[in-house]
Write a protein that holds these residues in place. Structure first.
Motif, short mmCIF file in Angstrom:
data_model
loop_
_atom_site.label_atom_id
_atom_site.label_comp_id
_atom_site.label_asym_id
_atom_site.label_seq_id
_atom_site.Cartn_x
_atom_site.Cartn_y
_atom_site.Cartn_z
N THR A 121 0.77 -1.27 -0.01
CA THR A 121 0.16 0.15 0.03
C THR A 121 0.81 1.23 -0.06
N LEU A 235 -2.20 -1.24 -3.58
CA LEU A 235 -3.07 -0.24 -3.29
C LEU A 235 -2.39 1.09 -3.29
N ILE A 237 -2.87 5.21 -2.72
CA ILE A 237 -3.88 6.09 -2.18
C ILE A 237 -3.39 7.39 -1.98
N GLU A 251 -2.55 9.91 -9.89
CA GLU A 251 -3.34 8.89 -10.77
C GLU A 251 -2.63 8.62 -12.08
N LYS A 264 -4.94 -1.08 -7.60
CA LYS A 264 -6.32 -0.69 -7.06
C LYS A 264 -5.65 1.08 -6.70
N VAL A 266 -7.20 4.91 -4.95
CA VAL A 266 -8.14 5.48 -4.35
C VAL A 266 -7.92 7.00 -3.95
N THR A 267 -8.78 7.93 -4.20
CA THR A 267 -8.58 9.13 -3.98
C THR A 267 -9.36 9.47 -2.76
N VAL A 268 -8.81 9.98 -1.86
CA VAL A 268 -9.56 10.14 -0.27
C VAL A 268 -10.13 11.76 -0.47
N LEU A 286 -10.76 1.18 4.49
CA LEU A 286 -10.14 1.11 3.31
C LEU A 286 -8.78 -0.10 3.37
N TRP A 290 -8.73 -4.15 2.13
CA TRP A 290 -7.57 -4.36 1.28
C TRP A 290 -6.83 -5.64 1.48
#
Length: 305
Positions: A121, A235, A237, A251, A264, A266-268, A286, A290
């Protein structure tokens, strides 16, 4: 509630303070700059209470006992520390979580020993090879990364970082996480860590080793890193209000081709550079989803062999 305890990890003569909580599969957590292992406080207890052995470690140079005499803060050496810790903890596979510089180090570890890493992560920093070799395609990001060039000025940068009780670092936190009202206590943990002998020089040495003349975008080393495949489920983030590495840059630099074992992103919302500190409840859930998904995939793989 799990109770936290202090342990010491080592690599050769270097000693690294760590805090662990819980029992179960190991989740190793690496902090970034300017920060300390206390960045993971909200994650340590949460993961421990959900069946994991969570361990947050202070990375090379952040305390006098982990400062190498030869001043080596190169990426391979930083990754080598983590590889030694994993070995000391009984070998992998472990879950690896890194924020900022911790994410950069974690990419190197995942590339070096993919079979020892169950999942990766990465918070706030995209694929390290992509970032170093492609940053010049993003004028906005070059402006945001001005501090990296400023840190190349030995003596001057060190003085400015120290001045006025680390006001420079406080300013970075505010710029990088514009919506985060951090407490005096949270920042004083950082200023106390940086006030220890040679910690400022050591932490700036990460940047000097990474983007000195040898590793400019046209240098061979950063071109080799671009094609780093990270063969570990990953992952990524980022925070929507990120002021250090912009969310859209993050991204676009996280590409499935670079992560053959799965990616994967993810935008928080309502978070900047420190999503795990700013939105701990959201990030914790999250992470738990995961880690659980990777654990069950791992079990299926093992039972099918």
């Amino acid at each position: 509630m799990s109770s936290q305890k202090e342990i010491t990890l080592s690599h050769g003569v270097l000693r690294f303070s760590a805090i662990e909580a819980g029992e179960g599969p190991i989740v190793l957590m690496l902090h970034g700059f300017p920060d300390t292992l206390r960045t993971w406080d909200a994650q340590l207890d949460f993961l421990a209470n959900n069946g994991y052995r969570a361990i947050a470690v202070s990375t090379r140079g952040y305390e006098t006992q982990s400062q190498p005499k030869d001043g080596d803060y190169s990426s391979p050496s930083l990754a080598g520390d983590v590889i030694a810790w994993i070995d000391q903890l009984g070998g992998g596979p472990v879950h690896l979580i890194g924020h900022d510089w911790g994410a950069s180090i974690a990419y190197g570890v995942a590339m070096a020993i993919p079979d020892q890493i169950k999942s990766l992560t990465a918070l706030a920093v995209p694929h390290a090879g992509r970032f170093m070799s492609e940053i010049h395609h993003y004028p906005k990001q070059l402006r945001l990364s001005w501090y990296m060039l400023f840190f190349q000025l030995p003596g001057i940068a060190d003085y400015v970082v120290r001045r006025n009780n680390f006001a420079f670092l406080r300013r970075l936190w505010k710029d990088w996480s514009p919506g985060w009202e951090f407490t005096q206590e949270q920042f004083s943990e950082v200023s106390q860590a940086f006030a220890q002998p040679r910690v400022v020089e050591s932490t700036l040495a990460y940047y000097r080793a990474a983007i000195g003349l040898r590793s400019l975008p046209l240098g061979r080393s950063s071109q080799e890193q671009t094609s780093w495949p990270i063969d570990v489920p990953t992952l990524g983030i980022t925070g929507a209000q990120e002021g250090c590495i912009a969310a859209d840059v993050f991204e676009s630099m996280m590409r499935e081709d670079d992560f053959p074992a799965g990616l994967k992103v993810v935008t928080v919302d309502d978070a900047g550079h420190f999503p795990h500190r700013e939105q701990p409840a959201f990030v914790n859930e999250l992470l738990l989803d995961w880690l659980a998904a990777q654990d069950s995939a791992d079990k299926e793989k093992t039972s099918s062999h």
